[in-house]
Design a protein around this motif. Structure first.
Motif, mmCIF file in Angstrom:
data_model
loop_
_atom_site.group_PDB
_atom_site.id
_atom_site.type_symbol
_atom_site.label_atom_id
_atom_site.label_comp_id
_atom_site.label_asym_id
_atom_site.label_seq_id
_atom_site.Cartn_x
_atom_site.Cartn_y
_atom_site.Cartn_z
ATOM 1 N N GLN A 12 0.777 -0.948 -0.135
ATOM 2 C CA GLN A 12 -0.066 -0.082 -0.082
ATOM 3 C C GLN A 12 0.846 1.178 -0.268
ATOM 4 O OE1 GLN A 12 -3.130 0.303 -0.210
ATOM 5 N NE2 GLN A 12 -3.649 2.501 0.205
ATOM 6 N N VAL A 13 0.646 2.029 -1.031
ATOM 7 C CA VAL A 13 1.270 3.456 -1.012
ATOM 8 C C VAL A 13 1.020 4.307 0.064
ATOM 9 C CG1 VAL A 13 1.858 5.453 -2.555
ATOM 10 C CG2 VAL A 13 1.619 2.853 -3.549
ATOM 11 N N GLN A 14 2.000 4.876 0.732
ATOM 12 C CA GLN A 14 1.513 5.798 1.938
ATOM 13 C C GLN A 14 2.631 7.135 1.457
ATOM 14 O OE1 GLN A 14 3.123 3.807 5.329
ATOM 15 N NE2 GLN A 14 0.990 3.724 5.832
ATOM 16 N N LEU A 15 1.838 8.423 1.873
ATOM 17 C CA LEU A 15 2.400 9.571 1.568
ATOM 18 C C LEU A 15 2.484 10.272 3.019
ATOM 19 C CD1 LEU A 15 0.420 10.927 -1.441
ATOM 20 C CD2 LEU A 15 2.742 9.942 -1.375
ATOM 21 N N VAL A 16 3.781 10.324 3.365
ATOM 22 C CA VAL A 16 4.109 11.227 4.790
ATOM 23 C C VAL A 16 4.792 12.430 4.716
ATOM 24 C CG1 VAL A 16 5.331 10.927 6.814
ATOM 25 C CG2 VAL A 16 4.519 8.834 5.795
ATOM 26 N N GLU A 17 4.026 13.638 5.101
ATOM 27 C CA GLU A 17 4.378 14.988 4.913
ATOM 28 C C GLU A 17 4.897 15.254 6.177
ATOM 29 O OE1 GLU A 17 -0.051 15.491 3.231
ATOM 30 O OE2 GLU A 17 0.545 14.329 5.099
ATOM 31 N N SER A 18 5.631 16.267 6.281
ATOM 32 C CA SER A 18 6.415 16.931 7.464
ATOM 33 C C SER A 18 6.707 18.354 6.925
ATOM 34 C CB SER A 18 7.561 16.177 7.827
ATOM 35 O OG SER A 18 8.680 16.424 6.857
ATOM 36 N N GLY A 19 6.795 19.208 8.148
ATOM 37 C CA GLY A 19 7.423 20.648 7.914
ATOM 38 C C GLY A 19 6.255 21.511 8.287
ATOM 39 N N GLY A 20 5.106 21.292 8.371
ATOM 40 C CA GLY A 20 4.042 22.552 8.940
ATOM 41 C C GLY A 20 4.303 22.718 10.414
ATOM 42 N N GLY A 21 3.594 24.198 10.525
ATOM 43 C CA GLY A 21 3.708 24.611 11.865
ATOM 44 C C GLY A 21 3.219 26.037 11.909
ATOM 45 N N LEU A 22 3.772 26.676 12.945
ATOM 46 C CA LEU A 22 3.349 28.317 13.171
ATOM 47 C C LEU A 22 4.461 28.969 12.687
ATOM 48 C CD1 LEU A 22 1.445 30.344 14.183
ATOM 49 C CD2 LEU A 22 2.495 30.111 16.361
ATOM 50 N N VAL A 23 3.958 29.959 11.600
ATOM 51 C CA VAL A 23 5.052 30.851 11.594
ATOM 52 C C VAL A 23 4.379 32.323 11.387
ATOM 53 C CG1 VAL A 23 4.626 30.670 9.008
ATOM 54 C CG2 VAL A 23 6.669 31.453 9.385
ATOM 55 N N GLN A 24 5.115 33.309 11.601
ATOM 56 C CA GLN A 24 4.892 34.687 11.480
ATOM 57 C C GLN A 24 4.473 35.052 10.079
ATOM 58 O OE1 GLN A 24 7.392 37.090 13.842
ATOM 59 N NE2 GLN A 24 6.425 36.541 15.582
ATOM 60 N N PRO A 25 3.646 36.161 9.985
ATOM 61 C CA PRO A 25 3.362 36.642 8.518
ATOM 62 C C PRO A 25 4.788 37.179 8.052
ATOM 63 C CG PRO A 25 1.659 37.320 9.864
ATOM 64 C CD PRO A 25 2.588 36.672 10.654
ATOM 65 N N GLY A 26 5.030 36.872 6.367
ATOM 66 C CA GLY A 26 6.525 37.141 5.999
ATOM 67 C C GLY A 26 7.406 36.257 6.147
ATOM 68 N N GLY A 27 7.193 35.124 7.019
ATOM 69 C CA GLY A 27 8.155 34.044 7.212
ATOM 70 C C GLY A 27 7.977 32.946 6.132
ATOM 71 N N SER A 28 8.947 31.994 6.445
ATOM 72 C CA SER A 28 8.948 31.058 5.462
ATOM 73 C C SER A 28 8.802 29.456 6.323
ATOM 74 C CB SER A 28 10.372 31.107 4.766
ATOM 75 O OG SER A 28 10.601 32.128 3.863
ATOM 76 N N LEU A 29 8.338 28.625 5.197
ATOM 77 C CA LEU A 29 8.268 27.193 5.425
ATOM 78 C C LEU A 29 8.467 26.256 4.623
ATOM 79 C CD1 LEU A 29 4.959 26.755 7.982
ATOM 80 C CD2 LEU A 29 7.366 26.653 8.597
ATOM 81 N N ARG A 30 9.215 25.111 4.880
ATOM 82 C CA ARG A 30 9.300 24.102 3.891
ATOM 83 C C ARG A 30 8.926 22.923 4.433
ATOM 84 N NH1 ARG A 30 14.857 20.643 2.212
ATOM 85 N NH2 ARG A 30 14.855 20.831 -0.081
ATOM 86 N N LEU A 31 7.929 22.456 3.388
ATOM 87 C CA LEU A 31 7.222 21.148 3.516
ATOM 88 C C LEU A 31 7.788 20.032 2.661
ATOM 89 C CD1 LEU A 31 3.253 22.363 3.234
ATOM 90 C CD2 LEU A 31 4.936 22.296 5.031
ATOM 91 N N SER A 32 7.981 18.920 3.307
ATOM 92 C CA SER A 32 8.391 17.603 2.383
ATOM 93 C C SER A 32 7.327 16.696 2.495
ATOM 94 C CB SER A 32 9.756 17.303 3.352
ATOM 95 O OG SER A 32 10.565 18.152 3.430
ATOM 96 N N CYS A 33 7.354 15.720 1.465
ATOM 97 C CA CYS A 33 6.340 14.647 1.393
ATOM 98 C C CYS A 33 7.087 13.646 0.772
ATOM 99 C CB CYS A 33 5.244 15.025 0.681
ATOM 100 S SG CYS A 33 4.054 13.757 0.387
ATOM 101 N N THR A 34 7.221 12.057 1.333
ATOM 102 C CA THR A 34 7.812 11.022 0.692
ATOM 103 C C THR A 34 7.035 10.085 0.559
ATOM 104 O OG1 THR A 34 9.890 11.902 1.948
ATOM 105 C CG2 THR A 34 9.788 9.303 1.298
ATOM 106 N N ALA A 35 6.912 9.384 -0.605
ATOM 107 C CA ALA A 35 6.163 8.390 -1.075
ATOM 108 C C ALA A 35 6.811 6.899 -0.668
ATOM 109 C CB ALA A 35 5.502 8.486 -2.379
ATOM 110 N N SER A 36 6.113 6.145 -0.158
ATOM 111 C CA SER A 36 6.900 4.570 0.113
ATOM 112 C C SER A 36 5.893 3.773 -0.025
ATOM 113 C CB SER A 36 7.296 4.574 1.373
ATOM 114 O OG SER A 36 6.594 4.961 2.349
ATOM 115 N N GLY A 37 6.224 2.493 -0.001
ATOM 116 C CA GLY A 37 5.141 1.283 -0.502
ATOM 117 C C GLY A 37 5.315 0.604 -1.710
ATOM 118 N N GLY A 38 4.369 0.089 -2.242
ATOM 119 C CA GLY A 38 4.402 -0.542 -3.583
ATOM 120 C C GLY A 38 4.313 0.279 -4.723
ATOM 121 N N ILE A 39 5.485 0.837 -5.102
ATOM 122 C CA ILE A 39 5.599 1.956 -6.365
ATOM 123 C C ILE A 39 6.464 1.348 -7.277
ATOM 124 C CG2 ILE A 39 6.428 4.326 -6.765
ATOM 125 C CD1 ILE A 39 5.852 4.913 -3.881
#
Length: 121
Positions: free
Chosen positions: A1-28
């Protein structure tokens, strides 16, 4: 079964930056494309950005100038760099991928569980 796992979210002030990541694993067998959608409270889910296997990029209108999607060939991971964040960017960000699970089969769509991004002072 394919799974997608995200990371990197959170609280940030206006004007700030964030980087999200997503990795796919499983039967690919292969990945057709990977990308990000977001859903704010009471609103429909909207495309943020997507990158195809061939390297084509598509962005939602609100994302073109401030967000950048990228990936590294071979590691089934996609990144979303978000700059100059605004309160209206507050939403749950979902990773999405269309995956071919075996030779000769059609691709199927899969969603991650979502990661919350809150832009607030």
């Amino acid at each position: 079964q394919v799974q997608l796992v995200e990371s990197g979210g959170g609280l940030v002030q206006p004007g700030g930056s964030l980087r999200l990541s997503c990795t796919a694993s499983g039967g690919i067998f292969s990945i057709h494309d990977m990308g990000w959608y977001r859903q704010a409270p009471g609103k429909e889910r909207r495309l943020v950005a997507v990158i195809t296997k061939g390297g084509r990029l598509d962005y939602g209108e609100f994302a073109e100038d401030r967000f950048t999607i990228s990936s590294i060939n071979g590691n089934n991971t996609v990144y979303l760099q978000m700059n100059s964040l605004k309160p209206e960017d507050t939403a749950v960000y979902y990773c999405y991928s269309r995956v071919v699970e075996s030779v000769g089969s059609r691709y199927l769509g899969f969603w991650g569980q979502g990661t919350l991004v809150t832009v607030s002072s």
